[in-house]
Design a protein around this motif. Structure first.
Motif, short mmCIF file in Angstrom:
data_model
loop_
_atom_site.label_atom_id
_atom_site.label_comp_id
_atom_site.label_asym_id
_atom_site.label_seq_id
_atom_site.Cartn_x
_atom_site.Cartn_y
_atom_site.Cartn_z
N ILE A 10 9.10 83.81 51.95
CA ILE A 10 8.35 84.66 51.01
C ILE A 10 8.94 86.06 50.99
O ILE A 10 9.25 86.61 49.93
N ILE A 11 9.07 86.65 52.18
CA ILE A 11 9.55 88.04 52.25
C ILE A 11 11.04 88.08 51.90
O ILE A 11 11.85 87.37 52.47
N GLY A 12 11.36 88.89 50.97
CA GLY A 12 12.76 89.06 50.58
C GLY A 12 12.98 90.47 50.10
O GLY A 12 12.49 91.43 50.70
N VAL A 13 13.67 90.60 48.99
CA VAL A 13 13.97 91.93 48.48
C VAL A 13 12.72 92.63 47.96
O VAL A 13 12.74 93.85 47.74
N SER A 14 11.62 91.90 47.74
CA SER A 14 10.39 92.52 47.24
C SER A 14 9.86 93.59 48.18
O SER A 14 9.25 94.57 47.74
N ILE A 15 10.09 93.41 49.47
CA ILE A 15 9.59 94.37 50.44
C ILE A 15 10.20 95.75 50.22
O ILE A 15 9.55 96.78 50.46
N ILE A 56 6.84 92.13 39.84
CA ILE A 56 7.14 92.19 41.29
C ILE A 56 5.95 91.70 42.09
O ILE A 56 6.08 90.88 43.01
N PHE A 57 4.76 92.20 41.76
CA PHE A 57 3.55 91.77 42.48
C PHE A 57 3.30 90.28 42.28
O PHE A 57 2.88 89.58 43.21
N ALA A 58 3.52 89.80 41.07
CA ALA A 58 3.24 88.40 40.76
C ALA A 58 4.10 87.44 41.56
O ALA A 58 3.65 86.36 41.97
N MET A 59 5.37 87.81 41.80
CA MET A 59 6.30 86.91 42.48
C MET A 59 6.53 87.26 43.95
O MET A 59 7.20 86.52 44.66
N ALA A 60 5.96 88.39 44.40
CA ALA A 60 6.24 88.85 45.77
C ALA A 60 5.78 87.86 46.83
O ALA A 60 6.40 87.75 47.89
N LEU A 61 4.69 87.14 46.57
CA LEU A 61 4.15 86.20 47.56
C LEU A 61 4.42 84.74 47.17
O LEU A 61 3.85 83.83 47.77
#
Length: 340
Positions: free
Chosen positions: A17-22, A195-200
């Motif tokens: 889940i955690i990737g470049v979104s962080i 970003i929020f929609a795909m972050a998790l």
């Protein structure tokens, strides 16, 4: 509370889940405000857990252990094709972003370490070198083989959270952040909603993780999904909130690492982030390889035909698809200038 046997699966799923979104969370919190951004992350948390529950329940009822064949069972050939194309497109974009981040963060560090000029050739050389180095990891068939690598990645992310929190203490103590920080700014929703929609998002890896569970049942998988999504939600909100406070009086970009002050610690953080991104890449390859295989090579004759619970890709095809995925992500990333 998750059981001890579920923890490795939680770590594997959380790392997928955690990737470049962080890196973009502080920017998103700045655009939307701390309260609104936190609510959007929590809403994404709810949607992710709900959709994963529905997907898994549908798969158990239909006796399918594969995202693509579940779509085929419910919607027929058109549904299967739509899911395969969507999965391949989404995961391809994620893989490209991973390589671009490596190209953004790695060259400045490598140029100092080996004493060469930081130019476009160094960037391309580093990205191609990483691509070659992760080939053995991408060739693994069992996701549990990555347990130790994923544990290392999650340990780094937790350390990164601690660094961001401690980095904000001086601003918090001075109370200057109260002059700059917004709590509610709806104008930024449109820019940050994707970003929020795909972050998790972890639906693509759901069945990959499910295949590796010894006691396969919905209650156990729901617990794993909840543990992973809740952990990532905590990381995102903490980094977003405290990262925004730290740089609230500066021009914050979509990559918080760019805003870090030059220091040995900052260089180490960037180096370890590059390493974690590299070793997380196989988590993208697992579901994309399966989608490519079902799209081009495995054709069920009827939506309600019995499908074997676990598909095994022949060795030669397995290696060919893996190399194709790696090369495709790498070639596109070489022409993308930066992560923003």
């Amino acid at each position: 509370m998750p059981s001890l046997s579920e923890i490795p699966h939680i770590i594997n799923l959380a790392n997928s889940i955690i990737g470049v979104s962080i890196l973009a969370m502080p920017f998103c919190f700045k655009q939307c405000g701390i309260v609104l951004a936190s609510l959007l992350v929590l809403f994404s948390n709810f949607l992710t857990k709900a959709t994963c529950h529905l997907l898994l329940r549908a798969a158990i009822i239909a006796k399918k252990r594969n995202y693509e064949y579940l779509a085929y069972h419910v919607f027929g050939s058109a549904g299967k094709f739509a899911v395969e194309i969507s999965m391949i497109g989404f995961l391809l974009g994620t893989g490209i972003a991973f390589f671009v981040i490596i190209g953004d963060l790695g060259p400045p560090i490598v140029s100092v370490l080996i004493g060469v000029e930081n130019d476009e050739w160094l960037r391309k050389f580093l990205m191609m070198s990483v691509g070659v180095l992760i080939v053995p990891l991408c060739m693994l068939r069992d996701i549990s083989s990555l347990n130790h690598f994923n544990a290392f990645s999650m340990l780094f992310y937790c350390t990164f959270v601690v660094k961001v929190v401690f980095g904000s203490l001086s601003m918090l103590y001075s109370s200057q952040w109260l002059l700059y920080v917004n709590l509610w700014q709806p104008a930024g929703i449109l820019q940050c909603l994707p970003i929020f929609a795909m972050a998790l998002s972890c639906q693509c890896q759901l069945f990959v993780i499910y295949e590796g569970i010894a006691d396969q049942n919905q209650k156990s998988m729901n617990s794993i999904v909840a543990g992973a999504v809740n952990l990532c939600t905590f990381v995102y909100i903490t980094v977003g909130c405290f990262g925004y406070i730290t740089f609230c009086n500066t021009s914050l970009t979509g990559n918080i690492l760019v805003s870090l002050s030059p220091s040995l610690l900052s260089k180490m953080v960037k180096l370890f982030f590059v390493i974690t991104v590299a070793i997380s890449f196989p988590l993208i390859v697992f579901p994309m390889r399966e989608s490519i295989n079902t799209l081009f090579f495995r054709k069920p004759s009827s939506p309600h035909d019995h499908i074997a619970p676990k598909t095994t890709i022949p060795e030669r095809r397995f290696r060919g698809i893996t190399v194709l995925v790696l090369c495709s992500c790498l070639m596109v990333s070489l022409i993308v200038p930066n992560s923003e």
